[in-house]
Design a protein around this motif. Structure first.
Motif, short mmCIF file in Angstrom:
data_model
loop_
_atom_site.label_atom_id
_atom_site.label_comp_id
_atom_site.label_asym_id
_atom_site.label_seq_id
_atom_site.Cartn_x
_atom_site.Cartn_y
_atom_site.Cartn_z
N CYS A 250 21.14 -43.57 -5.98
CA CYS A 250 21.23 -42.39 -6.85
C CYS A 250 19.90 -41.63 -6.82
O CYS A 250 18.89 -42.13 -6.34
CB CYS A 250 21.58 -42.82 -8.27
SG CYS A 250 20.27 -43.72 -9.10
N THR A 251 19.95 -40.41 -7.34
CA THR A 251 18.76 -39.55 -7.31
C THR A 251 17.57 -40.25 -7.96
O THR A 251 16.47 -40.25 -7.42
CB THR A 251 19.03 -38.23 -8.08
OG1 THR A 251 20.37 -37.84 -7.79
CG2 THR A 251 18.04 -37.16 -7.69
N GLN B 27 14.21 -41.16 -5.98
CA GLN B 27 12.96 -40.51 -6.36
C GLN B 27 11.88 -41.53 -6.74
O GLN B 27 10.71 -41.35 -6.43
CB GLN B 27 13.20 -39.54 -7.52
CG GLN B 27 13.89 -38.26 -7.06
CD GLN B 27 14.07 -37.27 -8.19
OE1 GLN B 27 13.96 -37.64 -9.37
NE2 GLN B 27 14.35 -36.03 -7.85
#
Ligand code: ADP
Ligand code: MG
Ligand code: ZN
Length: 521
Positions: free
Chosen positions: A76-77, A81
């Motif tokens: 997931c983002t 990140q």
């Protein structure tokens, strides 16, 4: 693709990848599952054992959009990140370069705002002990009233430098050094995925050099790969890292066991010509005898691989507890001197030659005699206790201490044994000659080796204080040495002289007649 160093490439991405810290990862996973994540954590431990890695995995796990509780999806983002270090909500701050109050003030400003896209704002502060006092105070204010959406993970190699006020607000985890066997296992995994051929002994050698730090192990492996390519032998590791082959420690110990001083000197010569630091070698030797000692207690406690444990076991068996303990004490005693001498090589040689004579000191007969003595002593003690107990119970006797000096001496040795094991090891088997005036005359039986021990004024004074404590009198210890012994000891006259000096020794002429025939020089 450019070469990525192994430590980066192999950073654990889920808790299950983290080696050797199960006591921590299990607790963290449970905390997430049970929704009991603390406000602040403190990760302590040496470098390269997984503090930063676990902090990132933890941050990912609590902010992950899809993963199972306790397992970040890494897709997931938020996860991506965090891995890339671009997340706005998860900030990594290096305490060493952001140690001033200004930076912590900024943190306090930002922390108020809700996280932009995830559940929590997480601050990972590495080397937190580097913060200034003012910065710590500012941080403390935040910790006292943190917003619901904020979490802290502090990491440090030096927890003792973190103020108590901060410590007391954190849940603390102590990361351990990675044991050699687990490290080898992990390096094996890396090398097989990376398609590198490397022998087990070569991996073990690398793991040992890393001293418990996985990051160091990986960097060393990088180094060896760039030196030797993709087919690595033990010899390559030795050459690439300029290390001393550990087998040399076993060899010199073997020489000591066999009393082969010639061989021992050859080995020292080899070490020296290899350009190896004698002091480092000395530490390795001490470490080796420590391991032998541990081996006599429980071989499973050794941090070593199977094949090496067998070697330790064999040597430990050949020497026996008594000798190992003696040598270890001896080495520990001499360490200071070796560290400060201008000629460590010569010093090392002298020490090793003395150790090669250990057999003489611990001859078989001698051992049997000692055992018998110990047994006798114990029986006496037990008997005495028994009789006294029954008599006391019957009310028949009142305890009164009678001066029986010979027996008292045994008692005194036991007293020393309890107070000071190393001193006892030197003195056991020594005899009491007599107590007269304010002198206590002691007859040693192993002068050559025990010299070093009483060389320290402090040690001598300690002995004196024990005597005072035990006998209730300030008796001055004096060494008594027979003419015969002294003659035999002529070729090691330096240590004997040392001993005499220490004890302001007095030579008792045992055989008056013999003396009459002697020329006085
Ligand atoms: N327990 C571990 N298990 C697996 N790899 C580890 C472990 N500890 C460290 N490493 C390796 O070392 C690198 C640096 O670890 P890191 O977590 O930054 O250590 P620390 O923060 O304790 O100094 C990681 O990327 C990983 O390759
Ligand atoms: Mg770190
Ligand atoms: Zn995720």
């Amino acid at each position: 693709m450019p070469y990525q160093v192994l430590a980066r490439k192999w950073r654990p991405q889920v808790f299950q990848d983290v080696v050797g810290q199960e006591h921590i990862t299990r607790t963290l996973i449970n905390a997430i599952k049970e929704n009991r994540v603390a406000q602040a954590y403190l990760f302590c431990g040496p470098r390269g054992v997984g503090k930063t890695s676990v902090a990132r995995i933890f941050a990912k796990a609590i902010n992950c959009e899809y993963g199972q509780p306790g397992t970040p999806c890494n897709k997931c983002t938020s996860c991506v990140q965090i891995t890339e270090g671009t997340s706005v909500d998860v900030q990594e701050i290096d305490g060493a370069s952001n140690r001033r109050i200004e930076e912590i003030r900024e943190l306090r400003e930002n922390i108020k705002y809700l996280p932009s896209s995830s559940k929590y704002r997480i601050y990972i502060i590495d080397e937190v002990h580097m913060l200034t006092k003012e910065a710590f105070n500012a941080l403390l204010k935040t910790l006292e009233e943190p917003p619901e959406h904020a979490k802290f993970i502090f990491a440090t190699t030096e927890p003792h430098k973190v103020p108590l006020t901060i410590l007391s607000r954190c849940q603390r985890f102590d990361f351990k050094r990675i044991p050699i066997s687990l490290m080898v296992e992990y390096l094996r995994k890396i090398t097989s995925v990376e398609d590198i051929k490397i022998s087990e002994s070569a991996l073990t050698l690398i793991a040992k050099q890393a001293e418990g730090s996985m990051r160091d192990a990986e960097s060393l492996l990088d180094q060896v790969i760039s030196f030797a390519g993709r087919d690595i032998k033990e010899k390559d590791v030795i050459d690439a890292l300029g290390i001393l082959d550990n087998s040399i420690i076993f060899d010199i110990t073997q020489a000591i066991i066999q009393g082969n001083s010639k061989e021992a000197l050859k080995i020292i010569d080899k070490i020296y010509n290899h350009g190896y630091d004698i002091k480092v070698f000395y530490r390795m030797l001490m470490e080796h005898f420590r391991n032998l000692m541990i081996c006599t207690i429980d071989p499973d406690l050794l941090d070593a691989v199977k094949e090496e444990i067998d070697n330790f076991y064999n040597q430990a068996n050949l020497l026996g507890v008594e000798q190992i303990q003696f040598i270890l004490d001896f080495l520990l005693n001499k360490e200071q001197e070796l560290m400060f001498t201008y000629n460590p090589r010569l010093f090392l040689e002298a020490i090793i030659i003395r150790l090669c004579r250990i057999k003489e000191l611990f001859s078989f007969d001698d051992l049997i005699k000692r055992l018998e003595q110990i047994e006798k002593r114990w029986l006496q003690v037990l008997e005495k206790q028994d009789v006294l107990e029954t008599e006391k119970q019957k009310g028949h006797i009142e305890l009164e201490e009678k001066q029986e000096t010979k027996k008292d001496w045994d008692g005194f040795l036991e007293f020393v044994a309890k107070k000071n094991r190393p001193m006892f090891n030197v003195m056991k088997g020594w005899l009491l000659e007599e107590i007269s005036n304010n002198l206590i005359k002691i007859r040693p039986n192993n002068e050559g080796f025990s010299v070093s021990y009483f060389k320290e004024k402090e040690t001598y004074e300690t002995l004196r204080s024990y005597i005072k404590e035990y006998f209730g009198e300030d008796l001055v210890p004096k060494l008594v040495i027979s003419k015969q012994k002294r003659k035999k000891a002529k070729n090691i006259s330096e240590p004997v002289q040392e001993l005499l000096n220490i004890f302001q020794g007095k030579i008792v002429e045992e055989h008056k007649k013999e003396e009459d025939h002697e020329r006085i020089s």
